[in-house]
Design a protein around this motif. Structure first.
Motif, short mmCIF file in Angstrom:
data_model
loop_
_atom_site.label_atom_id
_atom_site.label_comp_id
_atom_site.label_asym_id
_atom_site.label_seq_id
_atom_site.Cartn_x
_atom_site.Cartn_y
_atom_site.Cartn_z
N HIS A 149 0.82 -1.20 0.00
CA HIS A 149 0.00 0.00 0.00
C HIS A 149 0.86 1.25 0.00
O HIS A 149 1.98 1.25 0.52
N LEU A 150 0.31 2.31 -0.59
CA LEU A 150 1.08 3.54 -0.78
C LEU A 150 0.53 4.72 0.02
O LEU A 150 1.22 5.71 0.22
N TYR A 151 -0.73 4.62 0.43
CA TYR A 151 -1.40 5.73 1.11
C TYR A 151 -1.73 5.31 2.53
O TYR A 151 -2.24 4.21 2.75
N SER A 204 -3.54 12.27 6.23
CA SER A 204 -3.18 11.30 5.21
C SER A 204 -1.73 11.53 4.81
O SER A 204 -1.20 12.64 4.92
N TYR A 255 1.44 10.31 2.00
CA TYR A 255 1.82 9.65 0.75
C TYR A 255 3.18 10.15 0.31
O TYR A 255 3.48 11.34 0.41
N ASN A 256 4.00 9.24 -0.17
CA ASN A 256 5.31 9.61 -0.71
C ASN A 256 6.13 10.38 0.33
O ASN A 256 6.77 11.38 0.02
N SER A 301 -0.28 14.49 2.98
CA SER A 301 -1.10 14.92 1.84
C SER A 301 -2.17 15.90 2.30
O SER A 301 -2.46 16.88 1.63
N SER A 348 -4.76 1.99 5.49
CA SER A 348 -3.91 2.12 4.31
C SER A 348 -4.70 1.71 3.08
O SER A 348 -5.68 0.95 3.17
N ARG A 400 -4.22 2.54 -3.62
CA ARG A 400 -4.31 3.78 -4.40
C ARG A 400 -5.42 4.61 -3.81
O ARG A 400 -6.12 4.21 -2.89
N GLN A 401 -5.62 5.77 -4.39
CA GLN A 401 -6.72 6.62 -3.94
C GLN A 401 -8.01 6.18 -4.62
O GLN A 401 -8.06 5.21 -5.37
#
Lengths: 114, 116
Positions: free
Chosen positions: A29-31, A48, A50-51, A55, A94, A97-98
């Motif tokens: 998971h990325l988020y 939230s 991300y990266n 966010s 998590s 993606r969005q």
């Protein structure tokens, strides 16, 4: 099935102390998200991530709160100086993606401030 | 800002019967997603069903189905053949479309009791 894992399940802390809530999101998971639920109330969004950066954050997420992804697996929420009103259930979530991808929630950490 | 309203704090249904939980929302967006989550006494939030706003067809997952009325901004959950294990808190949630904030905005929840 992969799960979001939160530790501890229950944390009791004196007012004014720092507390760190830990989460291990699902591995691909990325988020990442933190929500809280004060007893008997609705679930509220906190932040939230991300990266490796925030966010979005809510009004609740003030300077006393911070989040970090210190390594490739953990996602932490820190409250620097806890207040009585921080007593709540804190959920980590998590998603891959969005959008339509669902957010998967952990079992929560019950935070009790004395 | 989007808001989600669940007007039924508590509902009760007999085992094997059908129950509908109501949810309305307010948004100015045209593209978004809607979800129903279940929270049993164990406290974990479990996804029950989801709906994409641009799809007119109502989502169905086994005994769970939704009635999505986009113009009315209504998203009700129907549980058929209710089982004791369906007893839980049910939350309706809204999420903006990709490219914008991806947080979930929850309603206040409906507590569902299932009786014998």
């Amino acid at each position: 099935e992969p799960e979001v894992t939160q530790t501890p399940s229950h944390q009791v802390t004196q007012m004014g102390q720092e507390v760190i809530l830990r989460c291990v999101p699902i591995s691909n998971h990325l988020y990442f998200y933190w929500y809280r639920q004060i007893l008997g109330q609705k679930v509220e969004f906190l932040v939230s991530f991300y990266n490796n950066e925030i966010s979005e954050k809510s009004e609740i997420f003030d300077d006393q709160f911070s989040v970090e992804r210190p390594d490739g697996s953990n996602f932490t929420l820190k409250i620097r100086s806890t207040k009585l009103e921080d007593s709540a259930m804190y959920f980590c979530a998590s998603s891959a993606r969005q959008g339509f991808q669902p957010q998967h929630f952990g079992d929560g950490t019950r935070l009790s401030i004395l | 800002a989007q808001t989600v309203t669940q007007s039924q704090p508590e509902m009760s249904v007999q085992e094997a019967e059908t129950v509908t939980l109501s949810c309305t929302y307010d948004t100015s967006e045209s593209d978004y997603y809607l979800f129903w989550y279940k929270q049993p006494p164990s406290r974990q939030m479990i996804l029950v069903i989801r709906q994409e706003a641009y799809k007119q067809q109502n989502a169905t997952e086994n005994r769970f189905s939704v009635n999505f009325q986009k113009a009315a901004k209504s998203f009700s959950l129907k549980i058929s053949d209710s089982q004791l294990g369906d007893a839980a808190m049910y939350f309706c949630a809204y999420r903006s479309a990709p490219g914008t904030a991806s947080k979930l905005t929850f309603g206040t929840g409906t507590r569902l009791q299932v009786t014998l």
